[in-house]
Design a protein around this motif. Structure first.
Motif, PDB file in Angstrom:
ATOM      1  N   ARG A 112       5.364 -20.023 -30.482  1.00 17.69           N
ATOM      2  CA  ARG A 112       5.869 -18.653 -30.302  1.00 17.69           C
ATOM      3  C   ARG A 112       6.289 -18.077 -31.657  1.00 17.69           C
ATOM      4  O   ARG A 112       6.553 -18.821 -32.600  1.00 17.69           O
ATOM      5  N   ILE A 113       6.382 -16.781 -31.719  1.00 19.98           N
ATOM      6  CA  ILE A 113       6.773 -16.107 -32.955  1.00 19.98           C
ATOM      7  C   ILE A 113       8.294 -16.090 -33.027  1.00 19.98           C
ATOM      8  O   ILE A 113       8.963 -15.480 -32.192  1.00 19.98           O
ATOM      9  N   ALA A 114       8.819 -16.771 -34.043  1.00 18.08           N
ATOM     10  CA  ALA A 114      10.266 -16.936 -34.177  1.00 18.08           C
ATOM     11  C   ALA A 114      10.878 -15.955 -35.171  1.00 18.08           C
ATOM     12  O   ALA A 114      12.053 -15.604 -35.051  1.00 18.08           O
ATOM     13  N   GLU A 115      10.081 -15.527 -36.154  1.00 18.89           N
ATOM     14  CA  GLU A 115      10.609 -14.608 -37.158  1.00 18.89           C
ATOM     15  C   GLU A 115       9.442 -13.836 -37.766  1.00 18.89           C
ATOM     16  O   GLU A 115       8.342 -14.362 -37.901  1.00 18.89           O
ATOM     17  N   VAL A 116       9.714 -12.569 -38.118  1.00 17.46           N
ATOM     18  CA  VAL A 116       8.681 -11.684 -38.663  1.00 17.46           C
ATOM     19  C   VAL A 116       9.254 -10.924 -39.853  1.00 17.46           C
ATOM     20  O   VAL A 116      10.367 -10.398 -39.780  1.00 17.46           O
ATOM     21  N   TRP A 117       8.482 -10.872 -40.936  1.00 14.11           N
ATOM     22  CA  TRP A 117       8.776 -10.039 -42.091  1.00 14.11           C
ATOM     23  C   TRP A 117       7.586  -9.112 -42.293  1.00 14.11           C
ATOM     24  O   TRP A 117       6.439  -9.568 -42.320  1.00 14.11           O
ATOM     25  N   LEU A 118       7.841  -7.803 -42.452  1.00 12.80           N
ATOM     26  CA  LEU A 118       6.780  -6.823 -42.648  1.00 12.80           C
ATOM     27  C   LEU A 118       6.893  -6.217 -44.042  1.00 12.80           C
ATOM     28  O   LEU A 118       7.996  -5.965 -44.528  1.00 12.80           O
ATOM     29  N   PHE A 119       5.733  -5.951 -44.644  1.00 11.61           N
ATOM     30  CA  PHE A 119       5.661  -5.326 -45.960  1.00 11.61           C
ATOM     31  C   PHE A 119       4.668  -4.177 -45.876  1.00 11.61           C
ATOM     32  O   PHE A 119       3.566  -4.350 -45.355  1.00 11.61           O
ATOM     33  N   SER A 120       5.067  -3.015 -46.377  1.00  8.99           N
ATOM     34  CA  SER A 120       4.237  -1.821 -46.311  1.00  8.99           C
ATOM     35  C   SER A 120       3.795  -1.407 -47.711  1.00  8.99           C
ATOM     36  O   SER A 120       4.582  -1.478 -48.664  1.00  8.99           O
TER      37      SER A 120
END
Length: 133
Positions: A112-120
């Motif tokens: 499962r997805i436990a943590e997400v970091w997004l960069f734009s």
């Protein structure tokens, strides 16, 4: 049953997101997911828990009138439980539109997805699209 590899989990997530299959997307989040949304807009900040992440994604779909889309643009890069994916995302709303590249980094735990970091690629344009805090 053995959990899927981080790459397989990430592929399933991005495929479901591209198809706007939010039932599958929601089921892929750990209950205690931590989501790091960049920028200085109404959706920015750290969101903790699957309910908070669902609310944020629902808000993005509402603001964009359901036009927000995200797709992967290249090969996934895997380092243990971390998966980095080059992405392109876009959306339209009254008075504006946005389209740009970015990188999404997912930490996978137990399939499962436990943590997400997004960069734009253009944080200022993304902030302008989503609107101020």
């Amino acid at each position: 049953m053995e959990a899927a590899s981080p790459r397989t989990t990430a592929r399933r997530y991005f495929d479901a997101l591209a198809a706007k299959d939010f039932t599958t997307v929601a089921g892929m989040f750990a209950d205690d997911i931590v989501w790091h949304q960049p920028g200085g807009n109404r959706f920015s900040g750290t969101h903790r828990g699957s309910s908070a992440v669902h609310e944020m994604i629902g808000g993005m779909m509402a603001v964009s009138g359901g036009t927000f889309e995200l797709s992967t643009t290249g090969e996934f890069m895997v380092n243990g439980a971390l998966v980095a994916a080059p992405v392109r995302f876009a959306g339209r709303r009254e008075g504006g539109e946005m389209a740009m590249g970015g990188v999404d980094v997912l930490r996978i735990a137990g399939g499962r997805i436990a943590e997400v970091w997004l960069f734009s690629a253009d944080p200022q344009a993304e902030d302008a699209f989503w609107g101020a805090v």
